[in-house]
Scaffold this active site. Sequence first.
Site, PDB file in Angstrom:
ATOM      1  N   THR A 285     -11.004  34.913  61.504  1.00 30.83           N
ATOM      2  CA  THR A 285     -11.597  36.075  62.173  1.00 30.83           C
ATOM      3  C   THR A 285     -11.953  35.768  63.629  1.00 30.83           C
ATOM      4  O   THR A 285     -12.084  36.685  64.431  1.00 30.83           O
ATOM      5  CB  THR A 285     -12.889  36.525  61.452  1.00 30.83           C
ATOM      6  OG1 THR A 285     -13.668  35.366  61.170  1.00 30.83           O
ATOM      7  CG2 THR A 285     -12.587  37.264  60.168  1.00 30.83           C
TER       8      THR A 285
ATOM      9  N   ASP B 299     -14.473  26.578  66.233  1.00 36.75           N
ATOM     10  CA  ASP B 299     -14.605  25.149  65.958  1.00 36.75           C
ATOM     11  C   ASP B 299     -15.436  24.452  67.024  1.00 36.75           C
ATOM     12  O   ASP B 299     -16.317  23.647  66.732  1.00 36.75           O
ATOM     13  CB  ASP B 299     -13.220  24.484  65.894  1.00 36.75           C
ATOM     14  CG  ASP B 299     -12.422  24.957  64.701  1.00 36.75           C
ATOM     15  OD1 ASP B 299     -12.969  25.751  63.911  1.00 36.75           O
ATOM     16  OD2 ASP B 299     -11.258  24.543  64.572  1.00 36.75           O
TER      17      ASP B 299
HETATM   18 MG    MG Z   1      -8.959  21.304  64.558  1.00 32.91          MG
END
Ligand code: MG
Length: 504
Positions: A172, A305
């Site tokens: 998403t 991330d």
């Molecule tokens: Mg990665």
Amino acid sequence: MWSAVADRAAEVGEVAILVPPIHRMVPAHEVEELVAGGELDLPQALIGLDARRQLDLVAIGIEPTPAARVRADDPAAPPQRPHLIGEAAQRTFDEDVAGRDIQVDLAPPERPSQVVEPAAGEPLDGGEHGVSVSDHEPSIRGPAQELRRCCYRSDVYRADAPGRVNLIGEHTDYNEGLVLPTATPQRTVVELSPREDQIVRVESIGYMPVAYRLGEERHHGDWGDYVRGVTWVLSKAGHHIRGFDAGIASRVPPGAGLSSSAALEVALLRALREAFALTLDDLALAYAAHKAERDIVGARVGTMDQLAAGLARTGEALLIDMRKAPIERVPLPDKLEIVVIDSGIAHDNAKQGAYNERRAQCEEAARRLGIAALRDATLADVERLAPQSATLARRVRHVVSENERVRAFVQALRTGDVARCGTLVDASHASLREDFEVSTLELDVLADALRAQRGVHGARLVGAGFGGSVLALVDAGGAAAAARAAAERYRSRTGRAGRVVMPV
Ligand code: MG
Ligand code: ADP
């Protein structure tokens, strides 16, 4: 022939020697000593060395064959096969990157631009960024000590960053939607020592050393791209750094869906921030890490991330709305434990095209629907798209329903409704399997194995999919037993050894 190595080494000042399992970088005079003392007997390396004459840094490696030894104290040892660092074809990185003078804006205003801290008294157990020392922090004794003895010339700066487990909200982030990551207890640690010149040399336990000159960052297709990406993005953003020697050690398993790559980028950026007094806050740092991965590594990942590696702490999740500020810290209830089991099938964002393909499909769907991003899509849009492309319609349905699940999950967390959280996690897995089609047989079996355990409320693949890990929500106190039993069941069904990543 060997004198050619010594001459060249003297000329360039240093030579990297890879001695499995520990890599060493040594100054030229030590090479001569090693040769003179009969410790290094690599005649074939000369050939490779000559081939690299045009390079400023010379690297000699030894393939980690079973008989890999450099000491000549075993005359029966077979000759080593030399291996040159950077032998892989030097591709210039994406033309659209290389060709343009890119303005790097590290915190675009439409992105989350602040973090709301929880009210005092809320249960958090995260450490301060960059200074946390825990049982899960890897030791970088060994290579780092070697490195320090041989190469560190000045102060050593140390920083770290965690991996992340995204509780819900998968695929998403690049659709400008919602995600909910928390930090792994495992962290990546970087030790870094500035140099006076422009040379960067980085060693990471388990990887081939990387060396290059600042300003010459190019996509190579190896792990060094994460390092090159970081120095490249800093210079593009106008931050001044010099060369450095660095050692890296990590307990975040790579390719397990826990974002070892972002942990590496953020830890390295933090160490550089310290070493060169860069004016970068953790948000700007996360966006820099993201650009490094996108533009030099070539993985078209979203920003989750790096935001998680830069900001998340254990014991709480970050509710990140990719479109609007602020990022919220959501405490995790004490009665909940998280299990993560690595399926043993590594995904590699940099190498696998499937991730980029999913992303392209989302962009295509948004284009056909006439919206900026799938964040704006509705279930009616799914119906609208279905006659044109059943595949694109399914992709949209995943994104729309997954955003809703993130909202519902946060609501359930706040009311302590763990059963509801579990149901949503199960639904997320089903959607990733049926609509986004990123699950695998192994991930399905592992999720089922977890669901079959006592105290487990739900399980789903975590990370991009196509391998990686599965997470489960478990009643506090039951995680270790559930993880063990599920890993055993997974092994008996697939023949693969699942590795329990959490609880540690
Ligand atoms: Mg990665
Ligand atoms: P994930 O981030 O989910 O673990 P990625 O494919 O995005 O998976 O990143 C994994 C890659 O990141 C590895 O193949 C390696 O190139 C690089 N990497 C991660 N951690 C390290 C480390 N400690 N040292 C060197 N490279 C690393």
